[in-house]
Design a protein around this motif. Structure first.
Motif, PDB file in Angstrom:
ATOM      1  N   ALA A  58       0.827  -1.206   0.000  1.00 48.04           N
ATOM      2  CA  ALA A  58       0.000   0.000   0.000  1.00 48.04           C
ATOM      3  C   ALA A  58       0.861   1.256   0.000  1.00 48.04           C
ATOM      4  O   ALA A  58       0.480   2.283  -0.577  1.00 48.04           O
ATOM      5  CB  ALA A  58      -0.926  -0.002   1.217  1.00 48.04           C
ATOM      6  N   ARG A  59       2.029   1.201   0.610  1.00 43.78           N
ATOM      7  CA  ARG A  59       2.940   2.347   0.603  1.00 43.78           C
ATOM      8  C   ARG A  59       3.675   2.458  -0.723  1.00 43.78           C
ATOM      9  O   ARG A  59       4.029   3.549  -1.163  1.00 43.78           O
ATOM     10  CB  ARG A  59       3.952   2.215   1.748  1.00 43.78           C
ATOM     11  N   PHE A  60       3.877   1.311  -1.367  1.00 42.91           N
ATOM     12  CA  PHE A  60       4.620   1.305  -2.625  1.00 42.91           C
ATOM     13  C   PHE A  60       3.816   1.902  -3.777  1.00 42.91           C
ATOM     14  O   PHE A  60       4.363   2.623  -4.617  1.00 42.91           O
ATOM     15  CB  PHE A  60       5.022  -0.140  -2.970  1.00 42.91           C
ATOM     16  N   ILE A  61       2.517   1.626  -3.815  1.00 44.67           N
ATOM     17  CA  ILE A  61       1.698   2.019  -4.968  1.00 44.67           C
ATOM     18  C   ILE A  61       1.690   3.534  -5.202  1.00 44.67           C
ATOM     19  O   ILE A  61       1.891   3.989  -6.339  1.00 44.67           O
ATOM     20  CB  ILE A  61       0.262   1.462  -4.825  1.00 44.67           C
ATOM     21  N   PRO A  62       1.472   4.381  -4.170  1.00 43.45           N
ATOM     22  CA  PRO A  62       1.539   5.832  -4.420  1.00 43.45           C
ATOM     23  C   PRO A  62       2.902   6.278  -4.946  1.00 43.45           C
ATOM     24  O   PRO A  62       2.992   7.162  -5.815  1.00 43.45           O
ATOM     25  CB  PRO A  62       1.247   6.442  -3.040  1.00 43.45           C
ATOM     26  N   ILE A  63       3.973   5.674  -4.427  1.00 47.75           N
ATOM     27  CA  ILE A  63       5.322   6.001  -4.904  1.00 47.75           C
ATOM     28  C   ILE A  63       5.465   5.607  -6.368  1.00 47.75           C
ATOM     29  O   ILE A  63       6.033   6.344  -7.187  1.00 47.75           O
ATOM     30  CB  ILE A  63       6.384   5.282  -4.044  1.00 47.75           C
ATOM     31  N   TYR A  64       4.921   4.445  -6.711  1.00 46.79           N
ATOM     32  CA  TYR A  64       4.969   3.957  -8.093  1.00 46.79           C
ATOM     33  C   TYR A  64       4.269   4.943  -9.030  1.00 46.79           C
ATOM     34  O   TYR A  64       4.799   5.303 -10.084  1.00 46.79           O
ATOM     35  CB  TYR A  64       4.302   2.580  -8.168  1.00 46.79           C
ATOM     36  N   PHE A  65       3.089   5.395  -8.642  1.00 49.67           N
ATOM     37  CA  PHE A  65       2.342   6.318  -9.501  1.00 49.67           C
ATOM     38  C   PHE A  65       3.046   7.667  -9.633  1.00 49.67           C
ATOM     39  O   PHE A  65       3.032   8.268 -10.705  1.00 49.67           O
ATOM     40  CB  PHE A  65       0.914   6.507  -8.972  1.00 49.67           C
ATOM     41  N   ARG A  66       3.659   8.136  -8.555  1.00 50.25           N
ATOM     42  CA  ARG A  66       4.387   9.400  -8.647  1.00 50.25           C
ATOM     43  C   ARG A  66       5.544   9.297  -9.626  1.00 50.25           C
ATOM     44  O   ARG A  66       5.830  10.225 -10.383  1.00 50.25           O
ATOM     45  CB  ARG A  66       4.894   9.824  -7.259  1.00 50.25           C
ATOM     46  N   SER A  67       6.200   8.128  -9.629  1.00 52.84           N
ATOM     47  CA  SER A  67       7.324   7.937 -10.553  1.00 52.84           C
ATOM     48  C   SER A  67       6.844   7.844 -11.997  1.00 52.84           C
ATOM     49  O   SER A  67       7.485   8.364 -12.914  1.00 52.84           O
ATOM     50  CB  SER A  67       8.112   6.678 -10.180  1.00 52.84           C
ATOM     51  N   LYS A  68       5.694   7.188 -12.215  1.00 53.69           N
ATOM     52  CA  LYS A  68       5.178   7.022 -13.574  1.00 53.69           C
ATOM     53  C   LYS A  68       4.623   8.322 -14.141  1.00 53.69           C
ATOM     54  O   LYS A  68       4.748   8.581 -15.351  1.00 53.69           O
ATOM     55  CB  LYS A  68       4.104   5.930 -13.608  1.00 53.69           C
ATOM     56  N   THR A  69       3.986   9.134 -13.300  1.00 52.20           N
ATOM     57  CA  THR A  69       3.408  10.381 -13.800  1.00 52.20           C
ATOM     58  C   THR A  69       4.475  11.402 -14.164  1.00 52.20           C
ATOM     59  O   THR A  69       4.158  12.426 -14.786  1.00 52.20           O
ATOM     60  CB  THR A  69       2.453  10.986 -12.753  1.00 52.20           C
ATOM     61  N   GLU A  70       5.713  11.133 -13.812  1.00 56.45           N
ATOM     62  CA  GLU A  70       6.800  12.003 -14.242  1.00 56.45           C
ATOM     63  C   GLU A  70       6.925  12.001 -15.766  1.00 56.45           C
ATOM     64  O   GLU A  70       7.447  12.946 -16.362  1.00 56.45           O
ATOM     65  CB  GLU A  70       8.129  11.548 -13.621  1.00 56.45           C
ATOM     66  N   TYR A  71       6.436  10.918 -16.391  1.00 57.29           N
ATOM     67  CA  TYR A  71       6.500  10.816 -17.847  1.00 57.29           C
ATOM     68  C   TYR A  71       5.379  11.605 -18.532  1.00 57.29           C
ATOM     69  O   TYR A  71       5.369  11.733 -19.755  1.00 57.29           O
ATOM     70  CB  TYR A  71       6.428   9.352 -18.289  1.00 57.29           C
ATOM     71  N   GLY A  72       4.437  12.118 -17.733  1.00 60.45           N
ATOM     72  CA  GLY A  72       3.390  12.994 -18.252  1.00 60.45           C
ATOM     73  C   GLY A  72       2.549  12.374 -19.348  1.00 60.45           C
ATOM     74  O   GLY A  72       1.830  11.403 -19.128  1.00 60.45           O
ATOM     75  N   PHE A  73       2.652  12.923 -20.543  1.00 52.88           N
ATOM     76  CA  PHE A  73       1.816  12.535 -21.676  1.00 52.88           C
ATOM     77  C   PHE A  73       1.911  11.036 -21.961  1.00 52.88           C
ATOM     78  O   PHE A  73       0.902  10.380 -22.222  1.00 52.88           O
ATOM     79  CB  PHE A  73       2.235  13.325 -22.912  1.00 52.88           C
ATOM     80  N   GLY A  74       3.113  10.489 -21.911  1.00 52.01           N
ATOM     81  CA  GLY A  74       3.304   9.070 -22.190  1.00 52.01           C
ATOM     82  C   GLY A  74       2.547   8.181 -21.222  1.00 52.01           C
ATOM     83  O   GLY A  74       2.022   7.127 -21.605  1.00 52.01           O
ATOM     84  N   PHE A  75       2.472   8.600 -19.965  1.00 51.54           N
ATOM     85  CA  PHE A  75       1.766   7.823 -18.944  1.00 51.54           C
ATOM     86  C   PHE A  75       0.291   7.674 -19.301  1.00 51.54           C
ATOM     87  O   PHE A  75      -0.282   6.584 -19.246  1.00 51.54           O
ATOM     88  CB  PHE A  75       1.919   8.502 -17.588  1.00 51.54           C
ATOM     89  N   PRO A  96      10.289 -14.852  -2.118  1.00 46.76           N
ATOM     90  CA  PRO A  96      10.525 -14.294  -3.461  1.00 46.76           C
ATOM     91  C   PRO A  96       9.245 -14.078  -4.257  1.00 46.76           C
ATOM     92  O   PRO A  96       9.153 -13.133  -5.043  1.00 46.76           O
ATOM     93  CB  PRO A  96      11.415 -15.343  -4.127  1.00 46.76           C
ATOM     94  N   PHE A  97       8.243 -14.928  -4.041  1.00 50.42           N
ATOM     95  CA  PHE A  97       6.984 -14.781  -4.771  1.00 50.42           C
ATOM     96  C   PHE A  97       6.268 -13.500  -4.355  1.00 50.42           C
ATOM     97  O   PHE A  97       5.788 -12.731  -5.196  1.00 50.42           O
ATOM     98  CB  PHE A  97       6.087 -15.993  -4.514  1.00 50.42           C
ATOM     99  N   ILE A  98       6.221 -13.264  -3.054  1.00 48.98           N
ATOM    100  CA  ILE A  98       5.597 -12.039  -2.553  1.00 48.98           C
ATOM    101  C   ILE A  98       6.400 -10.819  -2.968  1.00 48.98           C
ATOM    102  O   ILE A  98       5.845  -9.792  -3.366  1.00 48.98           O
ATOM    103  CB  ILE A  98       5.446 -12.106  -1.019  1.00 48.98           C
ATOM    104  N   HIS A  99       7.731 -10.944  -2.893  1.00 51.42           N
ATOM    105  CA  HIS A  99       8.589  -9.839  -3.316  1.00 51.42           C
ATOM    106  C   HIS A  99       8.344  -9.514  -4.792  1.00 51.42           C
ATOM    107  O   HIS A  99       8.298  -8.335  -5.178  1.00 51.42           O
ATOM    108  CB  HIS A  99      10.052 -10.212  -3.082  1.00 51.42           C
ATOM    109  N   MET A 100       8.206 -10.546  -5.591  1.00 51.20           N
ATOM    110  CA  MET A 100       7.952 -10.355  -7.014  1.00 51.20           C
ATOM    111  C   MET A 100       6.666  -9.564  -7.245  1.00 51.20           C
ATOM    112  O   MET A 100       6.607  -8.678  -8.092  1.00 51.20           O
ATOM    113  CB  MET A 100       7.882 -11.719  -7.707  1.00 51.20           C
ATOM    114  N   ILE A 101       5.625  -9.860  -6.453  1.00 48.95           N
ATOM    115  CA  ILE A 101       4.342  -9.192  -6.619  1.00 48.95           C
ATOM    116  C   ILE A 101       4.407  -7.728  -6.196  1.00 48.95           C
ATOM    117  O   ILE A 101       3.982  -6.835  -6.926  1.00 48.95           O
ATOM    118  CB  ILE A 101       3.245  -9.920  -5.816  1.00 48.95           C
ATOM    119  N   ILE A 102       4.959  -7.468  -5.031  1.00 54.79           N
ATOM    120  CA  ILE A 102       4.888  -6.116  -4.478  1.00 54.79           C
ATOM    121  C   ILE A 102       5.930  -5.166  -5.055  1.00 54.79           C
ATOM    122  O   ILE A 102       5.913  -3.977  -4.748  1.00 54.79           O
ATOM    123  CB  ILE A 102       5.012  -6.136  -2.942  1.00 54.79           C
TER     124      ILE A 102
END
Length: 267
Positions: free
Chosen positions: A8-25, A105-111
């Motif tokens: 749950a903490r990772f997902i907002p960070i993930y979206f902030r990193s992806k929205t840096e690409y702006g139009f492409g995102f 490793p399976f859980i790590h792979m998912i999150i």
């Protein structure tokens, strides 16, 4: 629970990193949406010409396609890009980094990933499901809706299972993306239409061997109260949750066997 909090903490960070690409995102969502618009247009063109196929009308066929898209998209959000990245990790040797962390490793792979591309598919699928229900002359009771929702959860597990199994093949054949394409796009595409249009042998395969029929065809029978003459047994639509759980257990075992087989790069 700790892993869910971490995710749950990772997902907002993930979206902030992806929205840096702006139009492409945002174009990622547009591209996926256009693909489905074309598919719905093809269904409309086909059904406008033939009215019904094997007793299924246009909105019922659209619902079948929608359920396949919805359940796959939900599963893909949590598994597709994660499993797709495993192939490159194994090839480069960077998969070793998952093995030295104090986490399964399976859980790590998912999150460590999130398939934001598929969120647009989920939105489109929900809109189209409401659209189809509004045009279908059905009046299911509360129990039918509950059974339908539970079978869809089983369908999501089935879709996730095939993603995991396909991705795990890289432990045996490093470049396993072609296998993934065949299973996830080739065979799954057969379920875009009612499997009752196929011969009995293929219907059997899509029910008992590669059970993609449970992701949409059988759940649709519950909510649409369809004639069960094309079913192998009248109770089959209600077994989707059990099929999903069993298949996901098999998928995890395939992953575990492959993981034990992995020997790293030696560097």
């Amino acid at each position: 629970m700790r892993f869910f909090k971490l995710y749950a903490r990772f997902i907002p960070i993930y979206f902030r990193s992806k929205t840096e690409y702006g139009f492409g995102f945002y174009m990622d969502f547009v591209g996926f949406a256009l693909n489905h618009i074309v598919s719905y247009a093809l269904i409309w063109a086909l059904m406008s010409r033939f009215q019904t196929i094997n007793g299924w009308n246009m909105y019922e066929v659209m619902l079948i396609y929608t359920l396949n898209m919805l359940t796959y998209a939900i599963a893909a959000v949590f598994f597709f890009f994660q499993m797709d990245a495993i192939e490159e990790d194994v090839y480069k040797g960077s998969f070793d980094s998952l093995l030295v962390k104090p986490i399964n490793p399976f859980i790590h792979m998912i999150i460590r990933g999130f398939g934001h591309f598929f969120l647009g598919d989920i939105v489109i699928a929900v809109i189209m499901m409401v659209f189809c229900f509004n045009h279908l002359d059905i009046s299911p009771g509360f129990g039918a809706y509950v059974s339908f929702a539970v079978t869809l959860l089983g369908a999501v597990l089935i879709q996730a299972s095939f993603i995991v199994i396909s991705g795990s093949m890289c432990f045996w054949v490093v470049r396993a993306r072609s296998f993934m394409d065949v299973v996830l796009y080739g065979i799954r595409g057969l379920a875009d239409y009612p499997i009752s249009i196929y011969g009995k042998v293929l219907r059997g395969v899509l029910t008992f061997v590669i059970p993609y029929g449970f992701v949409n065809f059988y759940p649709a029978h519950i909510i649409l109260d369809k004639d069960g003459s094309s079913l192998f047994a009248s109770w089959l639509p209600y077994t989707a949750p059990a099929v999903g759980l069993i298949l996901f257990f098999i998928a995890y075992r395939v992953w575990s066997v492959g993981l034990n087989r992995y020997q790293g790069t030696g560097s």
